[in-house]
Design a protein around this motif. Structure first.
Motif, mmCIF file in Angstrom:
data_model
loop_
_atom_site.group_PDB
_atom_site.id
_atom_site.type_symbol
_atom_site.label_atom_id
_atom_site.label_comp_id
_atom_site.label_asym_id
_atom_site.label_seq_id
_atom_site.Cartn_x
_atom_site.Cartn_y
_atom_site.Cartn_z
ATOM 1 N N ILE A 465 52.876 -28.050 -39.830
ATOM 2 C CA ILE A 465 52.761 -27.687 -41.258
ATOM 3 C C ILE A 465 54.102 -27.126 -41.728
ATOM 4 O O ILE A 465 54.722 -26.322 -41.023
ATOM 5 N N VAL A 478 41.970 -27.099 -50.289
ATOM 6 C CA VAL A 478 43.375 -27.519 -50.164
ATOM 7 C C VAL A 478 43.509 -28.341 -48.900
ATOM 8 O O VAL A 478 43.171 -27.907 -47.808
ATOM 9 N N GLY A 490 37.634 -34.723 -44.030
ATOM 10 C CA GLY A 490 37.726 -33.270 -44.267
ATOM 11 C C GLY A 490 37.641 -33.002 -45.747
ATOM 12 O O GLY A 490 37.869 -33.889 -46.571
ATOM 13 N N GLY A 492 38.798 -29.677 -46.911
ATOM 14 C CA GLY A 492 39.691 -28.562 -47.225
ATOM 15 C C GLY A 492 38.945 -27.250 -47.326
ATOM 16 O O GLY A 492 39.421 -26.305 -47.948
HETATM 17 P P1 ADP Z 1 40.128 -30.080 -43.571
HETATM 18 O O1 ADP Z 1 38.726 -30.296 -43.728
HETATM 19 O O2 ADP Z 1 40.974 -30.915 -44.498
HETATM 20 O O3 ADP Z 1 40.591 -30.144 -42.180
HETATM 21 P P2 ADP Z 1 40.797 -27.325 -43.411
HETATM 22 O O4 ADP Z 1 40.525 -26.203 -44.348
HETATM 23 O O5 ADP Z 1 40.286 -27.175 -42.073
HETATM 24 O O6 ADP Z 1 40.343 -28.617 -44.140
HETATM 25 O O7 ADP Z 1 42.312 -27.503 -43.321
HETATM 26 C C1 ADP Z 1 43.090 -27.531 -44.501
HETATM 27 C C2 ADP Z 1 44.332 -28.377 -44.314
HETATM 28 O O8 ADP Z 1 45.206 -27.757 -43.379
HETATM 29 C C3 ADP Z 1 44.062 -29.713 -43.690
HETATM 30 O O9 ADP Z 1 43.719 -30.665 -44.682
HETATM 31 C C4 ADP Z 1 45.396 -30.053 -43.017
HETATM 32 O O10 ADP Z 1 46.266 -30.625 -43.953
HETATM 33 C C5 ADP Z 1 45.909 -28.697 -42.612
HETATM 34 N N1 ADP Z 1 45.626 -28.383 -41.201
HETATM 35 C C6 ADP Z 1 44.657 -27.665 -40.690
HETATM 36 N N2 ADP Z 1 44.761 -27.534 -39.344
HETATM 37 C C7 ADP Z 1 45.900 -28.193 -39.000
HETATM 38 C C8 ADP Z 1 46.566 -28.445 -37.742
HETATM 39 N N3 ADP Z 1 46.096 -27.977 -36.574
HETATM 40 N N4 ADP Z 1 47.682 -29.180 -37.774
HETATM 41 C C9 ADP Z 1 48.188 -29.649 -38.949
HETATM 42 N N5 ADP Z 1 47.588 -29.459 -40.147
HETATM 43 C C10 ADP Z 1 46.448 -28.715 -40.181
#
Ligand code: ADP
Length: 530
Positions: A465, A478, A490, A492
């Motif tokens: 990230i 988000v 997903g 968010g």
């Molecule tokens: P989602 O359902 O999209 O996974 P989350 O709230 O769990 O929603 O995560 C939000 C966003 O954070 C994700 O859409 C992704 O872009 C980023 N994200 C979460 N965990 C990771 C990770 N381990 N590595 C990279 N990006 C991540």
């Protein structure tokens, strides 16, 4: 008085003469020749006077110096005339000798006086030159005008030039100045009023443009006005300075006026601003009140919304559970065989159902937390067992992506809400699986030095990230660009919910560090005993 013969020999001398020369009367006069009494330098002249008289002339007041008996000298005036007998023969020369000391002295004093006068005049000229003041006099009786040297110099006229007459002199000034001077001079002449006027020259010299003319009437012994006298002073420099001061003053006054106007404007503006500000404060107060009301309404609406979503989601969950259950039964061929295509379709139904269910579950949880309706149930459990359960649930997906999953978690009894901790770790590990394509995933635990806190971290070698995105990671709905691009399922909500659970239920915090393209590490830090 005395009588001498043609050669100067004394025939008779009065007592006065003896006294004059300092001789006693007893001395035999025949011993003397009058020429002997005269100083040697004058003798020849005296002898020629005697012979002239002898020939018939009368000499009056001839100046000689006599030598007295004590050797001192004395100026005298000698007059002489011939005395003749009845036959017209020269009998002698009668001489009258007069002491001329007083007269000589008077003459000398006169001379000295004249020199002193000349010196004074020179001094006056010098003083006038230094002061740039010239003077003049007009004698009305003889109609003569006299100018001092400096007066000439003020008008730029050479001193050896003839003095201009009155009318000519007036031409030196501008018409306006000449008019004023003419009036002032005529008044002085008629009624003896002195004057002082500033005058401008019509054709200024290098040094003179302005003069101040002062004048007064001259009076004779009978106190009758008999002329005028006056001075002229070069005041060009003063006028120039006065002009500069005037200009400066005007400039200053203008600036003061400008400043005053400026200040007045500013204070007016200030007043207007003040009023505007007061109006604004009033408006603001009004708006705050409105806002407070709106806020209260909103909060009411918000909890209504949360309650609505929770109950709606429950309504959704029941049929969804049937869809998931029955599609699973069909897929496992418990009610009869299904062909490959049907299997594929059923698997898709099952996957979508599960995804929908997890989404609905998240929505329900978020709503419950926001409505303050989620209750926490604390119990004793081993963290290792919880981690194993999480790993078991997701193992298949992770292994399918050929990721190396490593778990290093010690056994440790915690007193906390087991279900919520499990849910949070499931979210983190599920994300690690979703956003990692190559490499490994590590699940690690670490107890704080005093044993009161435990960190459970999920570290991956995934897409990572960016620093700017880290800030908005925990906001609801988000999803970062990478998540969309990879068409990874997903909504968010996972991290938003996890953060709320960790904070509100588990009383801990969630930490994240990540490098774009290299991997991320999410850590749940919770107290061992809530
Ligand atoms: P989602 O359902 O999209 O996974 P989350 O709230 O769990 O929603 O995560 C939000 C966003 O954070 C994700 O859409 C992704 O872009 C980023 N994200 C979460 N965990 C990771 C990770 N381990 N590595 C990279 N990006 C991540």
């Amino acid at each position: 008085m005395g009588v001498v013969d043609e050669s100067g020999k004394v025939i008779f001398a009065s007592k006065k003469i003896f006294d004059l020369l300092g001789f006693n009367q007893e001395n035999d006069i025949r011993e003397f020749n009058a020429l002997d009494w005269i100083i040697p330098e004058d003798r020849t002249r005296a002898a020629s006077d005697f012979s002239r008289i002898a020939q018939g002339s009368v000499v009056i007041s001839s100046q000689f110096e006599l030598v007295r008996s004590d050797g001192s000298r004395m100026p005298v005036e000698i007059s002489g005339a011939p005395i003749r007998d009845e036959n017209d023969r020269l009998y002698g020369i009668v001489t009258i000798v007069r002491d001329a000391t007083a007269r000589r002295q008077a003459e000398e004093e006169l001379h000295a006086g004249k020199i002193a006068l000349l010196n004074r005049e020179a001094e006056l000229n010098e003083a006038q030159r230094l002061a740039h003041i010239g003077s003049w006099e007009w004698d009305a009786v003889n109609d003569t005008i006299w100018w001092s040297n400096e007066y000439y110099s003020i008008y730029g006229i050479a001193t050896d030039m003839p003095t201009p007459d009155y009318v000519e002199h007036l031409k030196a000034y501008t018409a306006e100045s000449a008019g004023r001077l003419d009036i002032a001079e005529k008044r002085a002449m008629e009624s003896g009023v002195s004057y002082e006027v500033d005058l401008e020259l019509a054709n200024p010299t290098k040094t003179t443009k302005w003069i101040v003319a002062r004048g007064e009437a001259k009076r004779d012994v009978n106190n009758k006005i008999c002329g005028l006298r006056g001075t002229a002073q070069n005041i060009t420099e003063r006028k120039k300075t006065e002009g500069q001061i005037r200009a400066l003053n005007e400039k200053l006054e203008k600036r003061v006026a400008e400043r005053t106007a400026d200040i007045e404007n500013k204070s007016m503006e200030l007043k207007e601003n003040q009023t505007a500000l007061m109006n604004l404060v009033d408006d603001l107060n009004e708006k705050t009140l409105e806002l407070e009301l709106a806020n209260a309404k909103l909060q009411e609406l918000d909890s209504l919304k949360s309650m609505f979503i929770a109950s709606m989601s429950h309504e959704l969950r029941t049929p969804l559970n049937s869809i998931i259950g029955f599609s699973s039964i069909l897929l496992n061929e418990w009610v009869g065989p299904v062909n490959a295509e049907q299997k594929e379709n059923l698997a898709s139904v099952l996957r979508s159902g599960k995804h929908l269910l997890s989404l609905i579950n998240d929505v329900i949880d978020v709503s419950k937390i926001e409505a303050g309706m989620i209750e926490s149930i604390a119990e004793d459990f081993d963290i290792r067992e919880v981690v194993d359960e999480v790993v078991d649930t997701l193992k298949k997906d992770i292994e399918m992506k050929a990721l190396d999953l490593r778990v290093r978690v010690q056994r440790q009894v915690l007193h906390a809400d087991r279900r919520r901790l499990l849910q949070s770790l499931l979210n983190l590990l599920s994300n690690a699986g979703k956003y990692t394509n190559h490499g490994s995933i590590d699940v690690i635990s670490e107890i704080s030095a005093d044993g009161s806190w435990i960190d459970i971290s999920v570290a991956d070698t995934g897409i990572g990230i960016s620093e700017t995105d880290l800030g908005r990671l925990f906001l609801p709905f988000v999803r970062l660009d990478a998540a969309h691009e990879g068409s990874i399922p997903g909504a968010g909500l996972g991290l938003y919910l996890t953060k709320k659970l960790v904070r509100d239920i588990l009383k801990g915090e969630i930490l994240v560090s990540s490098t774009l393209g290299a991997g991320s590490r999410f850590t749940i830090r919770v107290p061992v005993v809530v």
